[in-house]
Enzyme design. Structure first.
Site, PDB file in Angstrom:
ATOM      1  N   PRO A  13       0.844  -1.201   0.000  1.00 24.62           N
ATOM      2  CA  PRO A  13       0.000   0.000   0.000  1.00 24.62           C
ATOM      3  C   PRO A  13       0.875   1.245   0.000  1.00 24.62           C
ATOM      4  O   PRO A  13       1.676   1.450   0.910  1.00 24.62           O
ATOM      5  CB  PRO A  13      -0.780  -0.129   1.313  1.00 24.62           C
ATOM      6  CG  PRO A  13       0.145  -0.888   2.222  1.00 24.62           C
ATOM      7  CD  PRO A  13       0.938  -1.819   1.341  1.00 24.62           C
ATOM      8  N   GLN A  74      -6.615  -1.576   4.601  1.00 22.19           N
ATOM      9  CA  GLN A  74      -5.672  -1.160   5.641  1.00 22.19           C
ATOM     10  C   GLN A  74      -6.208   0.064   6.381  1.00 22.19           C
ATOM     11  O   GLN A  74      -6.694   1.013   5.756  1.00 22.19           O
ATOM     12  CB  GLN A  74      -4.298  -0.820   5.060  1.00 22.19           C
ATOM     13  CG  GLN A  74      -3.269  -0.503   6.149  1.00 22.19           C
ATOM     14  CD  GLN A  74      -1.921  -0.063   5.595  1.00 22.19           C
ATOM     15  OE1 GLN A  74      -1.758   1.075   5.205  1.00 22.19           O
ATOM     16  NE2 GLN A  74      -0.956  -0.985   5.575  1.00 22.19           N
ATOM     17  N   CYS A 104       3.849   3.991   8.310  1.00 19.92           N
ATOM     18  CA  CYS A 104       3.865   5.198   7.491  1.00 19.92           C
ATOM     19  C   CYS A 104       4.821   6.238   8.075  1.00 19.92           C
ATOM     20  O   CYS A 104       4.697   6.610   9.244  1.00 19.92           O
ATOM     21  CB  CYS A 104       2.466   5.789   7.373  1.00 19.92           C
ATOM     22  SG  CYS A 104       2.415   7.299   6.374  1.00 19.92           S
ATOM     23  N   LYS A 145       1.506  -3.963   9.532  1.00 19.50           N
ATOM     24  CA  LYS A 145       2.759  -3.592   8.879  1.00 19.50           C
ATOM     25  C   LYS A 145       3.522  -2.651   9.803  1.00 19.50           C
ATOM     26  O   LYS A 145       2.952  -1.689  10.319  1.00 19.50           O
ATOM     27  CB  LYS A 145       2.510  -2.918   7.536  1.00 19.50           C
ATOM     28  CG  LYS A 145       3.809  -2.652   6.769  1.00 19.50           C
ATOM     29  CD  LYS A 145       3.587  -2.024   5.413  1.00 19.50           C
ATOM     30  CE  LYS A 145       4.943  -1.842   4.724  1.00 19.50           C
ATOM     31  NZ  LYS A 145       4.840  -1.091   3.456  1.00 19.50           N
ATOM     32  N   ASN A 205       9.873  -6.779   3.532  1.00 16.10           N
ATOM     33  CA  ASN A 205       9.549  -5.619   2.696  1.00 16.10           C
ATOM     34  C   ASN A 205      10.725  -4.652   2.701  1.00 16.10           C
ATOM     35  O   ASN A 205      11.346  -4.429   3.731  1.00 16.10           O
ATOM     36  CB  ASN A 205       8.280  -4.950   3.235  1.00 16.10           C
ATOM     37  CG  ASN A 205       7.935  -3.658   2.525  1.00 16.10           C
ATOM     38  OD1 ASN A 205       7.714  -2.639   3.168  1.00 16.10           O
ATOM     39  ND2 ASN A 205       7.878  -3.661   1.205  1.00 16.10           N
ATOM     40  N   GLY A 206      10.991  -4.077   1.526  1.00 15.04           N
ATOM     41  CA  GLY A 206      11.986  -3.028   1.439  1.00 15.04           C
ATOM     42  C   GLY A 206      13.099  -3.297   0.447  1.00 15.04           C
ATOM     43  O   GLY A 206      13.783  -4.320   0.520  1.00 15.04           O
ATOM     44  N   GLU A 207      13.249  -2.393  -0.545  1.00 13.78           N
ATOM     45  CA  GLU A 207      14.397  -2.360  -1.461  1.00 13.78           C
ATOM     46  C   GLU A 207      14.466  -3.587  -2.365  1.00 13.78           C
ATOM     47  O   GLU A 207      15.553  -4.111  -2.673  1.00 13.78           O
ATOM     48  CB  GLU A 207      15.694  -2.195  -0.669  1.00 13.78           C
ATOM     49  CG  GLU A 207      16.766  -1.382  -1.362  1.00 13.78           C
ATOM     50  CD  GLU A 207      16.375   0.056  -1.672  1.00 13.78           C
ATOM     51  OE1 GLU A 207      16.946   0.623  -2.615  1.00 13.78           O
ATOM     52  OE2 GLU A 207      15.498   0.625  -0.963  1.00 13.78           O
ATOM     53  N   GLY A 229       6.669  -2.595  -3.118  1.00 11.96           N
ATOM     54  CA  GLY A 229       5.971  -1.357  -3.442  1.00 11.96           C
ATOM     55  C   GLY A 229       6.587  -0.664  -4.632  1.00 11.96           C
ATOM     56  O   GLY A 229       6.186  -0.858  -5.771  1.00 11.96           O
ATOM     57  N   ARG A 230       7.613   0.153  -4.360  1.00  6.35           N
ATOM     58  CA  ARG A 230       8.215   0.957  -5.418  1.00  6.35           C
ATOM     59  C   ARG A 230       8.768   0.103  -6.555  1.00  6.35           C
ATOM     60  O   ARG A 230       8.737   0.508  -7.720  1.00  6.35           O
ATOM     61  CB  ARG A 230       9.305   1.850  -4.830  1.00  6.35           C
ATOM     62  CG  ARG A 230       8.777   2.925  -3.876  1.00  6.35           C
ATOM     63  CD  ARG A 230       9.919   3.723  -3.259  1.00  6.35           C
ATOM     64  NE  ARG A 230      10.830   2.857  -2.530  1.00  6.35           N
ATOM     65  CZ  ARG A 230      12.120   3.120  -2.329  1.00  6.35           C
ATOM     66  NH1 ARG A 230      12.654   4.232  -2.811  1.00  6.35           N
ATOM     67  NH2 ARG A 230      12.879   2.293  -1.636  1.00  6.35           N
TER      68      ARG A 230
END
Length: 322
Positions: A13, A74, A104, A145, A205-207, A229-230
């Protein structure tokens, strides 16, 4: 490259980015197993149905995208009672699970005691999840999360255990603190450390930008499941590429022509949903996020970044079609 057993790939998200239109377009490529909505901010009341369906119009179609991928709602806030009431509403409307946002990093959100700032208060996190767990049907999973912390990682384990002990069945761990934001690296080894103390499902999650990143993240974190995500915005076919490798097949990037067609689909969707003055910004936003992964995107962004007239913008994109 050594392949791993197939795990879930979850579309992250991302506030102001991953709305229903983007979920539709990314899941059409295949490989994504689940989506989570942008957070719905909860303050002091149970929100009406139309707010939930605005953030998650998929609730009107059995909580799935048009390509059959489930979409979870969420929520974000700090009041256990009102979060519980809204979680019950989301579940009643058909959300397959209810996710809670403790990750967030937005200054505005944090200022109003939401998101990653709550990682300084593990007891509040426990109280929120406990209240939500009690409010929704037993068959509805409650997930969360989190980041590794707000200012530092000193409470990472305490927060993860609070989430577990309060009744959540899964936690997604973004492997950076709020202060670290989105700056590389992501500390996947920290996910592995936390996972050793947890019995619930842990999602890394991440990178994750490439299939190689995915493999390394899984190996270092020890997680079968990942959230991206990205990386999926920059390369919408990334999940499909990863699944191909996991199945022992060759992984290929989408043709640039396919991406142009996707952007034109997005143009039509956004134009039907927003006031004209906002449309060009959304198209440029997505294209800009592709620049790190596609040379063609970098060039096209430079060509259109000054265009505000929608007819001119559409013609320019259409001119890139073969």
């Amino acid at each position: 490259m050594r392949t791993l057993n197939t795990g879930r790939i979850i579309l992250a998200p991302m506030e102001g980015v991953v709305d229903a239109s983007v979920r539709h377009l990314i899941t059409q490529f295949g490989g994504v197993d689940q989506c989570v909505t942008e957070f719905i901010r909860i303050t002091d009341q149970v929100l009406p149905r139309h707010v939930f369906t605005r953030f998650a119009p998929e609730l009107l179609t059995s909580a799935r995208t048009s390509h059959g991928v489930p979409v979870a709602v969420q929520l974000l806030g700090s009041n256990p009672e009102t979060l519980a009431g809204n979680a019950a509403k989301a579940a009643a409307l058909g959300s397959p699970s209810v996710d809670l946002n403790f990750g967030c990093p937005s200054k505005t959100v944090n200022k109003h005691r939401g998101g990653a700032v709550l990682l300084d208060e593990p007891q509040v996190i426990h109280d929120i999840i406990s209240a939500v767990r009690a409010a929704v049907p037993k068959a509805t999973p409650v997930t969360a999360k989190m980041r590794l912390g707000n200012k530092d990682k000193s409470l990472a384990l305490e927060n993860a255990l609070a989430i577990q002990e309060a009744g959540a069945s899964e936690v997604v761990i973004h492997a950076r603190t709020k202060v670290e934001g989105y700056k590389p690296p992501a500390h996947w080894e920290w996910i592995a450390r936390l996972k050793e103390h947890l019995t619930i499902s842990v999602v890394a999650n991440g990178e994750i930008w490439t299939p190689d990143d995915y493999q390394r993240c899984r190996e270092i974190s020890g997680c079968a499941d990942v959230m991206i995500g990205r990386g999926l915005i920059a390369r919408p076919e990334l999940a499909m590429m990863i699944k191909a490798i996991n199945n022992g097949n060759q992984s290929e990037s989408a043709q640039w022509q396919t991406i142009i067609n996707m952007l034109l689909q997005y143009f039509t969707m956004v134009e039907s949903q927003m006031m004209p003055r906002y449309v060009h910004g959304r198209i440029k936003q997505w294209l800009k996020m592709m620049r790190s992964q596609r040379e063609e995107a970098d060039g096209l962004f430079e060509e259109i970044k000054q265009i505000k007239d929608l007819n001119e913008l559409r013609r320019h994109l259409e001119s890139k079609q073969e």
